[in-house]
Design a protein around this motif. Structure first.
Motif, PDB file in Angstrom:
ATOM      1  N   GLY A 200      79.562  -7.887  13.116  1.00  0.00           N
ATOM      2  CA  GLY A 200      78.508  -8.169  12.148  1.00  0.00           C
ATOM      3  C   GLY A 200      78.936  -7.694  10.775  1.00  0.00           C
ATOM      4  O   GLY A 200      79.815  -6.825  10.650  1.00  0.00           O
ATOM      5  N   ALA A 220      77.694 -17.602   9.480  1.00  0.00           N
ATOM      6  CA  ALA A 220      77.088 -16.884  10.610  1.00  0.00           C
ATOM      7  C   ALA A 220      77.008 -17.766  11.846  1.00  0.00           C
ATOM      8  O   ALA A 220      77.277 -17.321  12.970  1.00  0.00           O
ATOM      9  CB  ALA A 220      75.700 -16.386  10.216  1.00  0.00           C
ATOM     10  N   GLN A 224      79.267 -16.899  14.884  1.00  0.00           N
ATOM     11  CA  GLN A 224      78.297 -16.213  15.743  1.00  0.00           C
ATOM     12  C   GLN A 224      78.244 -14.712  15.459  1.00  0.00           C
ATOM     13  O   GLN A 224      78.354 -13.863  16.367  1.00  0.00           O
ATOM     14  CB  GLN A 224      78.617 -16.467  17.215  1.00  0.00           C
ATOM     15  CG  GLN A 224      78.390 -17.918  17.643  1.00  0.00           C
ATOM     16  CD  GLN A 224      76.908 -18.313  17.549  1.00  0.00           C
ATOM     17  OE1 GLN A 224      76.099 -17.865  18.372  1.00  0.00           O
ATOM     18  NE2 GLN A 224      76.560 -19.126  16.573  1.00  0.00           N
ATOM     19  N   VAL A 225      78.081 -14.391  14.170  1.00  0.00           N
ATOM     20  CA  VAL A 225      77.941 -13.001  13.753  1.00  0.00           C
ATOM     21  C   VAL A 225      76.763 -12.902  12.788  1.00  0.00           C
ATOM     22  O   VAL A 225      76.538 -13.799  11.975  1.00  0.00           O
ATOM     23  CB  VAL A 225      79.212 -12.473  13.049  1.00  0.00           C
ATOM     24  CG1 VAL A 225      80.362 -12.338  14.028  1.00  0.00           C
ATOM     25  CG2 VAL A 225      79.606 -13.355  11.877  1.00  0.00           C
ATOM     26  N   PRO A 226      75.980 -11.834  12.871  1.00  0.00           N
ATOM     27  CA  PRO A 226      74.921 -11.639  11.875  1.00  0.00           C
ATOM     28  C   PRO A 226      75.513 -11.231  10.531  1.00  0.00           C
ATOM     29  O   PRO A 226      76.527 -10.529  10.471  1.00  0.00           O
ATOM     30  CB  PRO A 226      74.080 -10.508  12.463  1.00  0.00           C
ATOM     31  CG  PRO A 226      74.994  -9.775  13.379  1.00  0.00           C
ATOM     32  CD  PRO A 226      75.965 -10.784  13.904  1.00  0.00           C
ATOM     33  N   GLN A 247      69.659  -7.669  15.397  1.00  0.00           N
ATOM     34  CA  GLN A 247      70.153  -9.015  15.698  1.00  0.00           C
ATOM     35  C   GLN A 247      71.152  -8.988  16.852  1.00  0.00           C
ATOM     36  O   GLN A 247      71.072  -9.807  17.779  1.00  0.00           O
ATOM     37  CB  GLN A 247      70.815  -9.628  14.462  1.00  0.00           C
ATOM     38  CG  GLN A 247      69.856 -10.080  13.385  1.00  0.00           C
ATOM     39  CD  GLN A 247      70.513 -11.110  12.463  1.00  0.00           C
ATOM     40  OE1 GLN A 247      71.170 -12.036  12.925  1.00  0.00           O
ATOM     41  NE2 GLN A 247      70.323 -10.929  11.167  1.00  0.00           N
ATOM     42  N   LEU A 248      72.093  -8.063  16.790  1.00  0.00           N
ATOM     43  CA  LEU A 248      73.106  -7.981  17.838  1.00  0.00           C
ATOM     44  C   LEU A 248      72.488  -7.667  19.198  1.00  0.00           C
ATOM     45  O   LEU A 248      72.874  -8.243  20.224  1.00  0.00           O
ATOM     46  CB  LEU A 248      74.140  -6.907  17.474  1.00  0.00           C
ATOM     47  CG  LEU A 248      75.078  -7.270  16.311  1.00  0.00           C
ATOM     48  CD1 LEU A 248      75.821  -6.032  15.808  1.00  0.00           C
ATOM     49  CD2 LEU A 248      76.070  -8.348  16.734  1.00  0.00           C
ATOM     50  N   THR A 253      72.240 -14.437  15.486  1.00  0.00           N
ATOM     51  CA  THR A 253      73.317 -14.486  14.482  1.00  0.00           C
ATOM     52  C   THR A 253      72.816 -15.264  13.274  1.00  0.00           C
ATOM     53  O   THR A 253      73.143 -16.427  13.080  1.00  0.00           O
ATOM     54  CB  THR A 253      74.584 -15.153  15.056  1.00  0.00           C
ATOM     55  OG1 THR A 253      74.247 -16.443  15.574  1.00  0.00           O
ATOM     56  CG2 THR A 253      75.187 -14.317  16.170  1.00  0.00           C
TER      57      THR A 253
END
Length: 381
Positions: A200, A220, A224-226, A247-248, A253
């Motif tokens: 993230g 994002a 697939q990462v915040p 979020q995680l 994401t």
């Protein structure tokens, strides 16, 4: 200070730390992109307070650190030319090129270098804004003034305005060595590296003040990462870390803005219009990273008379430089932390830096050197 103190409340900070701890069910790796955030995380003890549940690694968010060696060498070469003066922000002077720094070769305006045996002397003048360099050109019509334009999207608008102002004044002795870089392509390059551990991002608040954060939505989703836009005060950063962790933990994401008092989704439209008028996106060499596609800006053909590279040659014409001893690329990509570099605190210190991350006021190595002892920092993994 009233509006700053509100974001430094220690009771609220402890409450947020407890909330982060109660939310975390497994360790997570977050990257703060901006060097100013790195310093704040260390200065305020946030990294230490969370290091058993959140690993904070530090990204390439120091513009001085990522300015290419070739660009610095070319800046020195221009400073050495008869009838030329290089205007630069002060934090660039100690950053090493392939063989020397601007500080090593400088002779201040109107003053000779003390070392009369040095044949590498150049004229370098510290300025505090690009408009200062324009004023130097106006006051010194027989001298070619070259402004060393470095920085992320935050500083590009002021350089663009300087070019427009110089055009309005009809100056023919002003130009810009444009070494501006863009943050989002560097984040993409990091995520495309199979060795990345980042899960993230805390996005750079000052950059997003200019660019907005809409473009991060595709990033994002793709990786697939915040991505959480963060400020620089303790509560700014802790709130952003909490949102990223939430979020995680829930498998989300998305892009969140935790710096709403300064950042809007669309950014500063007038600044962006000015940049668009003068600059265009281009591939750019980053120190330690190589060439990043779309990683920077170049001056448009319309304003080529203000482009130092097009007027006076290119750093691409210089001899190939030897690789840095500095492990800055590993630090700025989050692969290691500064104390894990074998040179940290030994051959490389703030008094005798091997590389830019130890020189810059926003450098990660300088932050660890200043806010942690080497012995305590060496235990960080």
């Amino acid at each position: 200070m009233k509006y700053v103190d509100e974001f430094r409340n220690p009771q609220l900070a402890r409450r947020l730390i407890d909330q982060i701890r109660s939310t975390v069910s497994q360790p997570w790796v977050l990257m703060d992109v901006c060097g100013g955030q790195t310093h704040s995380l260390l200065r305020n003890g946030i990294e230490a307070a969370l290091n058993d549940c959140i690993e904070l690694v530090h990204g390439p968010g120091c513009p001085v650190c990522v300015t290419s060696t070739e660009a610095i060498d070319f800046a020195q070469a221009l400073a050495r030319r008869p009838g030329f003066m290089l205007a630069s922000f002060g934090d660039m002077l100690r950053v090493p090129g392939s063989r020397a720094s601007l500080l090593d070769v400088r002779a201040w305006h109107g003053q000779q270098n003390d070392d009369s045996t040095c044949d590498q002397v150049g004229h370098v003048q510290i300025v505090y804004s690009p408009l200062d360099a324009v004023e130097l050109a106006r006051q010194n019509p027989t001298t070619q003034i070259v402004f060393f334009g470095v920085g992320f999207e935050t500083t590009v608008p002021s350089t663009a305005l300087a070019i427009l102002h110089a055009e309005k004044l009809g100056l023919t002795n002003f130009s810009v060595l444009a070494s501006h870089v863009r943050v989002l392509p560097a984040m993409e390059a990091l995520m495309l590296n199979p060795e990345t551990r980042v899960q993230g991002f805390l996005a750079a608040g000052h950059v997003c003040t200019i660019t907005g954060f809409e473009a991060y939505r595709c990033f994002a989703e793709r990786f697939q990462v915040p991505v959480v836009v963060a400020g620089f005060e303790p509560l700014d950063l802790l709130q952003a870390i909490l949102v990223a962790v939430e979020q995680l933990e829930h498998g989300l994401t998305t892009v969140s803005n935790c710096y709403a008092r300064s950042v809007r989704m669309t950014g500063n439209t007038r600044a962006l219009e000015t940049v668009e008028r003068v600059y265009e996106v281009a591939d750019k060499s980053w120190r330690g990273f190589g060439v990043i596609s779309g990683g920077g800006y170049q001056i448009r053909e319309t304003y080529r008379s203000f482009d130092a590279e097009k007027r006076f040659g290119s750093y691409r014409d210089l001899p190939i430089t030897a690789p840095d001893m500095c492990m800055g690329a590993d630090v700025l990509s989050g692969r290691i932390k500064p104390p894990q570099c074998s040179f940290f605190g030994k051959q490389c210190t703030t008094d005798h830096p091997l590389g830019a991350p130890m020189v810059s006021s926003e450098g990660a190595c300088a932050a660890y050197m200043r806010y942690q002892t080497r012995d305590s920092a060496a235990s960080v993994s």
